[in-house]
Design a protein around this motif. Structure first.
Motif, short mmCIF file in Angstrom:
data_model
loop_
_atom_site.label_atom_id
_atom_site.label_comp_id
_atom_site.label_asym_id
_atom_site.label_seq_id
_atom_site.Cartn_x
_atom_site.Cartn_y
_atom_site.Cartn_z
N ARG A 14 -6.01 5.96 1.47
CA ARG A 14 -5.55 7.35 1.54
C ARG A 14 -5.93 7.99 2.87
N GLU A 45 0.82 -1.21 0.00
CA GLU A 45 0.00 0.00 0.00
C GLU A 45 0.86 1.26 0.00
N ARG A 92 -10.63 -1.66 1.38
CA ARG A 92 -10.51 -2.20 0.03
C ARG A 92 -10.51 -1.13 -1.06
N THR A 93 -10.55 0.14 -0.68
CA THR A 93 -10.58 1.16 -1.72
C THR A 93 -9.43 2.14 -1.54
N THR A 94 -9.15 2.85 -2.61
CA THR A 94 -8.10 3.87 -2.54
C THR A 94 -8.49 4.93 -1.52
N LEU A 143 0.87 4.07 -2.90
CA LEU A 143 0.11 5.20 -2.35
C LEU A 143 0.07 6.35 -3.35
N ALA A 166 -6.08 0.25 -9.03
CA ALA A 166 -7.47 0.18 -8.60
C ALA A 166 -8.38 0.19 -9.81
N HIS A 188 -1.01 6.36 -6.30
CA HIS A 188 -1.30 5.85 -7.65
C HIS A 188 -1.67 4.38 -7.54
N GLU A 189 -2.66 4.17 -6.70
CA GLU A 189 -3.07 2.82 -6.38
C GLU A 189 -3.49 2.05 -7.63
N ALA A 241 3.24 11.95 -1.81
CA ALA A 241 2.85 10.86 -2.69
C ALA A 241 1.79 11.31 -3.69
N ARG A 257 -5.87 -5.79 -4.87
CA ARG A 257 -4.84 -6.12 -3.90
C ARG A 257 -3.91 -7.21 -4.37
N GLY A 273 -11.87 2.80 -8.02
CA GLY A 273 -11.65 3.14 -6.62
C GLY A 273 -11.43 1.94 -5.73
N VAL A 274 -11.69 0.73 -6.25
CA VAL A 274 -11.49 -0.46 -5.44
C VAL A 274 -10.08 -0.99 -5.71
N THR A 275 -9.32 -1.16 -4.66
CA THR A 275 -7.93 -1.55 -4.85
C THR A 275 -7.85 -2.99 -5.35
#
Ligand SMILES: Nc1ncnc2c1ncn2[C@@H]1O[C@H](COP(=O)(O)OP(=O)(O)OP(=O)(O)O)[C@@H](O)[C@H]1O
Ligand SMILES: Nc1ncnc2c1ncn2[C@@H]1O[C@H](COP(=O)(O)OP(=O)(O)OP(=O)(O)O)[C@@H](O)[C@H]1O
Ligand SMILES: [Mg+2]
Ligand SMILES: [Mg+2]
Lengths: 324, 512, 325, 325
Positions: D194, B111, D188-190, B115, B120, B117-118, D208, B127, B123-125
């Motif tokens: 953040r 993460e 589970r989300t950015t 961070l 995703a 610039h995930e 970042a 993983r 909006g859902v990462t």
């Protein structure tokens, strides 16, 4: 001129003269649920104590007292709890009558009689019986008394020290007060709200006295905060006005009795309402009827008298005053 | 390889990728940069040298969009660009590894790396993607053992530095700026780092590299720019043609003997001052025994993560030992830092920002943090005496700027380190524990610090030093202990062992 | 240059607060035809500020030291109740008014030390430990008082603490003395320096040899003690002990401290700022009442004015940064 | 080793809370001969937990992000009042129950955004900005309601939100959904990641490339929104809007969040912990009532139990440290 707080030997005088009827004979065992707002001031504390004391008098009554709370959400869950338990009756002094109406209805529908105390539900079906003080009437009594004393002087400065402004009951008292003053051409020149606490009474009154260099009469909604109000008056060294109290604490009655205080009168708001509620709940649960009434059954509404206590009749009321 | 530059590589002056011109930066009360020029070509390692406080970090923070310049311009591919914020810099392909360990402790390795610039979708990462790619990057960095799901707060300083490095790599930048990336790394790690840098330049990425380790510059760098007092004093010096002496002269304005002070030798009968016996801390280290005599400097050598910092902290009472004992002057110490300090111990911790400094307090209060009570009287402060004591050390250590009233936050990294040392110099110690005492300190000051440590020892202080630079340990100490995996695998006089032997011992130890 | 910014920094920051207070006074004078600026009214404001002011001084220390104390109000209430029980009053009649004072101070101190022990040695987060104390102290006060208001009848006590000295009420003097002592303690003693260090960077303070746990214990003890002093003042002012005394004082005190410029995160504290913060809030309430503002409107205006005061301070701080370059 | 500690760390920390909750339940069962473990009673506990639970989920975000929101309770009150005015109810009669819901949500969201703007762009300390909002929202609510309790009479609204679904009250379902959504959002989300970065190391987050001001704005907006949702639930539960709704919810919510294990300083947050914290407090209240405890004693016991729960957690955490090193 401070009053003393020597303990009174007879604790149960607070519940008034006892009339023994055959209704006091032990009957079926009943469990009564009791819920009231937080006992964060004397009157409310007296309410709970009196209810408990009343219940203790009857060996056939078990009183389940829920934690006093000012969060309607918690109070609702307390009533739900009573319903779950299947108590025989519920005595409910709601923090906010409207907000507790639905859950009271649920209790009634579940066959549990609800005795509504002090702050009225919005549905007539939510309570079997309602024991009411008279907030509007209290304001009217106070206003009327002040009118009698000042009626001939339309420029008289009248101040009002309210309790918690966000409570509907405060609004009722203020409305009654205003209406009564209107009738004799007076109005409220300065108004503060003092949170029903001694400290709030002191703080707000100190500011009020600064704001109004000349006052003719003050109505203080609540005798608990009245201790602070009197302290502030004394701090400021003022005595050009007279004051009317509210609720009827022993302190204030003693002030009235002394004849040297600015406190000339107080309007009774019985702290025995919940005790009445418990008594009625017991009768309802045991299916008994109220004595001294010709009709059968417990009445739907009992509205308690809100008399004005003055030096003339204070002896009579000292016994029903509560310790603030 | 990705470089599609059609021109032959021998071309004397390929078009610069990045150019900074006439950069000026003013801070409240300080002019950090006063007209700096920098020119970086694709595929080169451009070294930025300068003393502590010369303005190197400030310059690269401007490049990274973390600071706004007061004047001057930045050109990328010869076209002027503005960099209003870090996002803009990243978008332009400039990735930065900052001098301070700017990671988020509460997030995992993966993460932290992604961070901002995930990876995703809506909006859902993603993983598992992030974890896979993190594993790849870590593999490439030579650290397959660092799990992507590990919380960064639980990594030692070196691990955090690796994470920062991985973060910069994950950005796929054209210019990678590294501000003292090797400061917290040991020699093996540094080797790894150099390999990565070479891979990057081979791909045509330009690397701006800041370091106070001159030998490293010599191994890695192509060209050098030297800053002094916020000005460029030399730019584009080819590394191969510039002798170290010349570099030092450019940086400091004088010639500094870059050597370790003589070892006068400890008299045989010198009393042991610090006596550690069978010390252990859970699973981190065990059975560490050592003795430091008055006037002796003992070094702890070993790899990052071998537990040296923990050994110092445990001796100091900052961690509760699970076994063993610590004696100072023959008296056994109860656990607790205050007890240790009262017994005459002092510790310069590894992470100056989080463990050492009150960043928003003036320098002099930082210097007198362990002595203000003594300098005052009867519970009252004597700030005059505090200032005087601090000023004395500031001058002795050549701390810049020399004001003792500015906030510690505004000092450059190296100068913060000096302020920490100054704390224990004012205090005066029987036992001084130094964890990476020259991390981020420039050559000139380094020599001064070495001299100072030696003078302290000569005055009878027992010194225990941890450093990740093996030559430093060997050069400075009278005796060394080699630590591997929480155990002392060797103990002996420093002049009877060399860097290779130490590394061999460490390797054996960790294999065993 | 650096000395200049060191001097002008705090001064300018205070400048914002002073300006806010002056603006409030101007509004007060302009809207109340003379009633605001009278000596009597100023005395009223100071008297109202005094109790919460003393508590806020203690709060300044605990916040500067990196903690928080939500229990001050209810500890104050408990101390008033304990110091006004019949038995305390009988003893005070027999031995002197100091019995009441001592009782209040000891109750405050002990409650504070319990908080401190939980936070420092039990590692319970300060917010939770003192929230628990808030509940427990209020409950205990109710039990002791039997939900009655206990009236203080000990004349020597009332004579001393309800009296005047050089034209100002005694409790205002207490506030002045506590504030001065607090200023001295924070700025001129090793205790104060330790407080700043512990709040600013506990790990650095610990590694420098400061006993941070013990110091934390002392900080909460100190705050409890100020709540005890506040209880004495409250007893004097209201002539009564009650478990409802001090309700929500924690919020008022924290607000005054933070508006004054003390960092809620710890490491920076200012007694002068706290005093100004307390005075601003007291003046605000006074001006509202003088204008006979409706209590709902008061609440809205209060919110707006607090924010305005802080924004003003921000603006001053940014000017400070600008001028010092 | 690293995976083990990564797995067992949070799990063990939750273990402390779960144990505390289980102990409470055991006490409940042991002392109330069957009344505690009934389905009806469990439903009661869940319904009680639901409203404060939703607010606490929002609070978890803002605290994890390094802030605090003292205004949730009074914003909730304001939203109930606004959503139950006569004109809103008329519109709801005409267009559908969603008018009430929308009004409450928008009021909550807007108040949250104002908080966020003050904190992020006005650089007003969060404590002060939201304290100001606390006062202002309460005042506004009183004015709108004219200090009356407004009764909700829109049957479609009541039918939906007072109804049951699969045997559980609707508001419990809302809590479940909000908690699940909150867990997903945080873990589970950015946005969630953040949030941790902004709270844990704002400078690192900024470098970042995270727009920390905007993110802060969103965080307060989110918390305001949960207060709006809480308002809908409160309207459903009480069938009335009142300016007194939600009084002191800020403290309850913060307590649940912090007891749950979220760091008050920011940078680490747990939705599971918050849910457990909320359930612990609700169960506590319930067990007290079932045992017919005196309310003063309840307050003391509550304080003691909160501290005990945290100490238990400490103990678990230290065991965790011991096993992972
Ligand atoms: N925020 C700030 N406010 C005031 N002065 C600052 C600030 N940041 C840096 N400075 C000053 O700017 C100068 C340059 O600092 P910088 O951090 O760029 O040095 P550096 O070359 O990186 O040194 P080091 O090798 O020690 O890291 C120093 O004098 C420093 O004190
Ligand atoms: N907070 C922590 N939690 C778990 N493990 C840790 C923690 N801190 C350090 N460790 C582990 O302890 C071991 C020793 O770390 P330490 O930082 O002491 O190494 P070191 O030899 O001092 O290296 P460095 O040169 O980086 O300081 C490592 O395996 C590290 O992963
Ligand atoms: Mg630097
Ligand atoms: Mg180390």
């Amino acid at each position: 001129g401070c009053t003393s707080n020597e303990p009174r030997e007879t604790e149960d005088t607070a519940t008034g003269p006892v009339t023994v009827t055959e209704n006091d004979e032990p009957g079926d065992e009943v469990v009564i649920g009791f819920s009231a707002p937080a006992a964060d001031h004397g009157w409310m504390g007296a309410i709970t104590s009196a209810a408990q004391a009343e219940a203790d008098k009857y060996e056939d009554v078990t009183l389940q007292v829920a934690e006093g709370t000012n969060d309607v959400n918690v109070q609702i869950s307390q009533v739900e709890g009573f319903i779950n338990e299947g108590v025989d009756a519920i005595v409910l002094l709601p923090f906010d009558g409207a907000a507790l109406t639905e859950v009271a209805l649920e209790a009634m529908e579940a066959g549990i009689p609800v005795i509504n105390v002090d702050r009225e539900f919005t549905s007539p079906f939510a309570a079997r019986t309602t024991v009411l003080g008279d907030n509007y009437g209290m304001g009217v009594s106070a206003g009327t008394y002040i009118c009698e004393r000042l009626g001939d002087n339309p420029d008289a400065v009248v101040a009002e020290i309210a309790g918690i402004d966000s409570l509907p009951l405060t609004q009722d008292r203020s409305d009654g007060f205003k209406d009564a003053l209107d009738d004799c051409g007076l109005d409220v020149d300065a108004r503060v709200a003092a949170d029903f606490t001694v400290e709030g009474g002191e703080e707000q009154t100190a500011n009020l006295l600064s704001a109004e260099p000349q006052i003719d009469a003050i109505w203080n909604h609540d005798d608990d905060q009245g201790v602070g109000v009197l302290a502030a008056i004394e701090n400021a060294g003022r005595d050009e006005f007279f004051m009317v109290g509210g609720a009827g604490s022993i302190n204030m009655m003693e002030e009235i009795q002394s004849g040297e205080s600015v406190v000339e009168a107080t309007v009774i708001y019985p702290s025995t309402q919940a005790a009445d509620g418990v008594k009625l709940a017991r009768l309802i649960a045991q299916n008994k009827t109220v004595g001294d009434l010709a009709s059968i059954g417990v009445p739907r509404t009992v509205q308690l008298h809100a008399p004005v206590v003055t030096a003339d009749n204070v002896e009579e009321y000292l016994s029903v005053g509560f310790e603030s | 390889m990705v470089d599609v530059d059609p021109e032959p590589t021998e071309q004397p002056a390929p078009q610069p990728l990045l150019r900074m011109r006439g950069i000026v930066k003013e801070f409240p009360g300080a002019r950090a940069l006063d007209g700096v020029d920098l020119e970086v070509r694709p595929g080169e390692v451009h070294c930025l040298l300068g003393q502590n406080g010369a303005g190197k970090s400030t310059l690269i923070k401007i490049l990274a969009g973390a600071h706004q310049p007061t004047a001057g311009e930045v050109l990328l591919d010869e076209a002027p660009v503005t960099i209003p914020d870090p996002v803009a810099a990243l978008r332009l392909g400039i990735a930065t590894i900052y001098q301070e360990l700017d990671v988020v402790d509460g997030l995992t390795v993966a993460e932290n790396i992604y961070l901002g610039h995930e990876l995703a979708r809506g909006g859902v990462t993603r993983r598992s993607d992030a974890a896979r790619r993190t594993r790849e990057v870590m593999q490439r960095l030579g650290h397959p053992e660092i799990s992507p799901h590990r919380e960064v707060g639980r990594l030692p300083a070196a691990g955090k530095q690796i994470v920062q490095l991985a973060r910069a790599l994950s950005r796929e930048a054209r210019v990678v700026v590294m501000d003292e990336p090797s400061a917290v790394l040991d020699s093996e790690e540094v080797g790894n780092l150099h390999r990565i840098v070479r891979e990057l330049t081979a791909e045509g990425v330009a690397v701006v590299y800041i370091s106070h380790r001159l030998e490293e510059i010599r191994q890695l760098g192509d060209r050098i720019t030297v800053l002094k007092d916020g000005r460029t004093v030399a730019t584009g010096l080819p590394v191969a043609d510039t002798p170290t002496k010349e570099l030092i002269r450019l940086m400091t304005g004088r010639s500094v003997e870059y050597a370790f002070p003589d070892r006068p030798g400890v008299p045989e009968d010198a009393a042991p001052v610090l006596d550690v016996e069978g010390l252990g801390l859970g699973a981190v280290f065990e059975d560490v025994s050592l003795t430091v005599r008055a006037g002796e400097i003992v070094g702890l050598a070993g790899l990052v993560g071998s537990g040296r910092s923990e050994i110092l902290e445990t001796i100091y009472g900052a961690r509760r030992a699970t076994s063993g004992s610590v004696r100072v002057g023959g008296k056994r110490l109860r656990a607790g830092v205050d007890v240790a300090v009262a017994a005459g111990m002092g510790l310069c911790p590894e992470e100056r920002k989080s463990q050492g400094l009150l960043l928003d307090e003036p320098v002099y209060r930082n210097i007198t943090l362990s002595t203000f009570a003594r300098l005052g009287r009867g519970g009252l402060l004597d700030e005059g005496a505090e200032r005087a004591a601090a000023r004395e050390q500031v001058e002795a250590l050549d701390l810049r700027p020399a004001s003792v009233d500015r906030d510690a936050r505004t000092l450059s990294g190296g100068n913060q380190q000096k302020a920490l040392l100054a704390r224990w110099l004012v205090h005066g110690c029987r036992v001084l524990l130094l964890d990476e005492p020259t991390r981020g300190v420039d050559v000139g000051a380094r020599a001064e610090i070495y001299g100072l440590i030696r003078r302290l020892a000569d005055a009878g202080t027992a010194v225990l030093v941890v450093s990740s630079e093996i030559p430093e340990v060997l050069g400075l100490a009278d005796r060394v202990l080699v630590i591997s995996d929480g155990r002392a695998v060797h103990e002996g006089p420093a002049d009877e062992i060399d860097e290779h032997a130490v590394l061999d011992l460490v390797m054996e130890g960790s294999v065993a | 240059m650096s000395t200049r910014s060191a001097l002008s920094g705090p001064a300018l920051r205070m400048g914002g607060l002073v300006l806010a207070l002056v603006l409030l006074c101007v509004v007060g004078i302009a809207t109340t035809d003379g009633r605001f600026a009278s000596i009597g009214n100023i005395t009223t404001i100071l008297s109202l500020a005094a109790t919460i002011g003393v508590v806020s001084i203690g709060m300044t220390f605990v916040i500067t030291g990196g903690g928080i104390d939500l229990s001050v109000g209810s500890v104050l209430g408990l101390a008033t109740v304990w110091a006004s029980t019949l038995s305390t009053q009988y003893m005070a009649e027999d031995y002197g008014w100091w019995v009441i004072v001592l009782t209040a101070l000891v109750v405050g101190l002990c409650a504070g030390l319990v908080n401190g022990a939980l936070v420092a040695y039990g590692r319970v987060p300060a917010f939770i430990a003192t929230l628990a104390m808030l509940a427990a102290a209020r409950g205990l006060a109710e039990i002791i008082a039997g939900r009655r208001t206990q009236i203080v009848d000990v004349d020597p006590f009332l004579d001393v603490f309800r009296g005047d000295l050089l034209g100002l009420p005694m409790i205002v003097w207490i506030f002045v003395v506590v504030a001065a002592a607090g200023w001295f303690l924070l700025n001129r003693t090793t205790f104060g320096r330790r407080t700043i260090a512990v709040g600013g960077n506990p790990e650095a303070a610990r590694l420098a040899g400061i006993k941070i746990k013990r110091h934390t214990l002392y900080l909460y003890g100190l705050t409890g003690l100020t709540a005890g002093i506040g209880a004495v003042m409250m007893l004097a002012r209201t002539t009564a002990g009650s478990s409802t005394h001090g309700t929500l004082y924690e919020l008022d005190a924290i607000a005054a401290v933070v508006v004054g410029g003390t960092l809620l995160a710890g490491g920076r504290g200012t007694i002068t700022g706290t005093v100004l913060g307390v005075l601003i809030f007291a003046t605000l309430t006074n001006v509202f009442v003088l204008n006979n503002l409706d209590s709902s409107v008061q609440a809205i205006a209060k919110g707006a004015i607090i924010v305005a005061a802080v924004l003003l301070q921000q603006w001053f701080a940014s000017r400070e940064r600008a001028t010092s370059t």
